[in-house]
Design an enzyme around this catalytic site. Sequence first.
Site, mmCIF file in Angstrom:
data_model
loop_
_atom_site.group_PDB
_atom_site.id
_atom_site.type_symbol
_atom_site.label_atom_id
_atom_site.label_comp_id
_atom_site.label_asym_id
_atom_site.label_seq_id
_atom_site.Cartn_x
_atom_site.Cartn_y
_atom_site.Cartn_z
ATOM 1 N N HIS A 228 -60.198 9.425 36.988
ATOM 2 C CA HIS A 228 -60.833 10.662 36.515
ATOM 3 C C HIS A 228 -60.054 11.921 36.891
ATOM 4 O O HIS A 228 -60.626 12.907 37.351
ATOM 5 C CB HIS A 228 -62.281 10.734 37.006
ATOM 6 C CG HIS A 228 -63.134 9.650 36.444
ATOM 7 N ND1 HIS A 228 -63.503 9.609 35.114
ATOM 8 C CD2 HIS A 228 -63.652 8.527 37.020
ATOM 9 C CE1 HIS A 228 -64.224 8.517 34.906
ATOM 10 N NE2 HIS A 228 -64.321 7.840 36.029
ATOM 11 N N SER B 257 -69.139 6.608 35.439
ATOM 12 C CA SER B 257 -67.802 6.170 35.068
ATOM 13 C C SER B 257 -67.911 5.057 34.020
ATOM 14 O O SER B 257 -68.574 5.247 32.997
ATOM 15 C CB SER B 257 -67.018 5.734 36.310
ATOM 16 O OG SER B 257 -65.656 5.511 35.999
#
Length: 293
Positions: free
Chosen positions: A183, A74
């Site tokens: 996400h 991430s």
Amino acid sequence: MGKSLADAYPEAARVFEEADTALGFSISRLCFEGPDDQLTLTANAQPALLTVSIAAYSVLAAKGLKPDYVAGHSFGEYSALVAAGSLDFADAVCLVRKRGEYMQEAVPAGVGAMAALLKLPAEKLDAVLAEAAQGEVVSAANLNSPDQVVIAGHAGAVNRAVDLAKAAGARRAILLTVSAPFHCSLLAPAGDRLKPHLDATEFRDLAIPLVNNWQAREIRTGADAREGLFHQIPNPVRWSDSMRLLASKGVTRVVEVGAGAVLTGLLKNIDPALIGTKFGEASDWEKVSAASV
């Protein structure tokens, strides 16, 4: 978080000082002293964790450890790009500060949710998500290992997916305490807001290749690095595929740089050939040094 590094190593202390200057407030004090309710806000947590990661990396670099590849989970991809020489640290810490703000603001509180699905048979994931959606968003957010998938989307759809996953054979399906549904497509507005900042930032070609989140592929150019940071926001983190790619290239030793050891814990379920150690505190150096021999 990170205080032992700053106390023990002047190069780590300099990273915290640089972060404070770049951000215009003392992220180092938040890292070292809290309070937790401020540190865990997305807009603070992302630059704080990045700063600890780069402080740790600066120590490893000073000791002569140079990676053959880098990857970051991430927003950890920003840390990896700093390590690869593509992105200046001051730029990275300001970008993730904006990233955290925009993510937090993209979805009103209570609208989104995330959940971890543990040991759900892989072939059942798509059917679970399709049945749970009912016109709402729910999708894979973190493909962490063969045994762990994190999902994100509208709260109702995520809750339905939790129940369906349990019925489909998941060992556990648990809601996560998060500030936003990361996400997934609900975060696309955050990516759109961040894009002008990414476009205005210099990304150099990488001195060390990176395996990115968005595609789980090796990249070497600044243009690919910038594009990957934009596309990772509404798309899943393909971590398991990323680690498998590294293993296929002959990687056997992995150092998790920064706070915690979550990624190290995932390795054994991805590829047993990957041996991980963590470096986020001064006391970790002995194990890292022994593993590097």
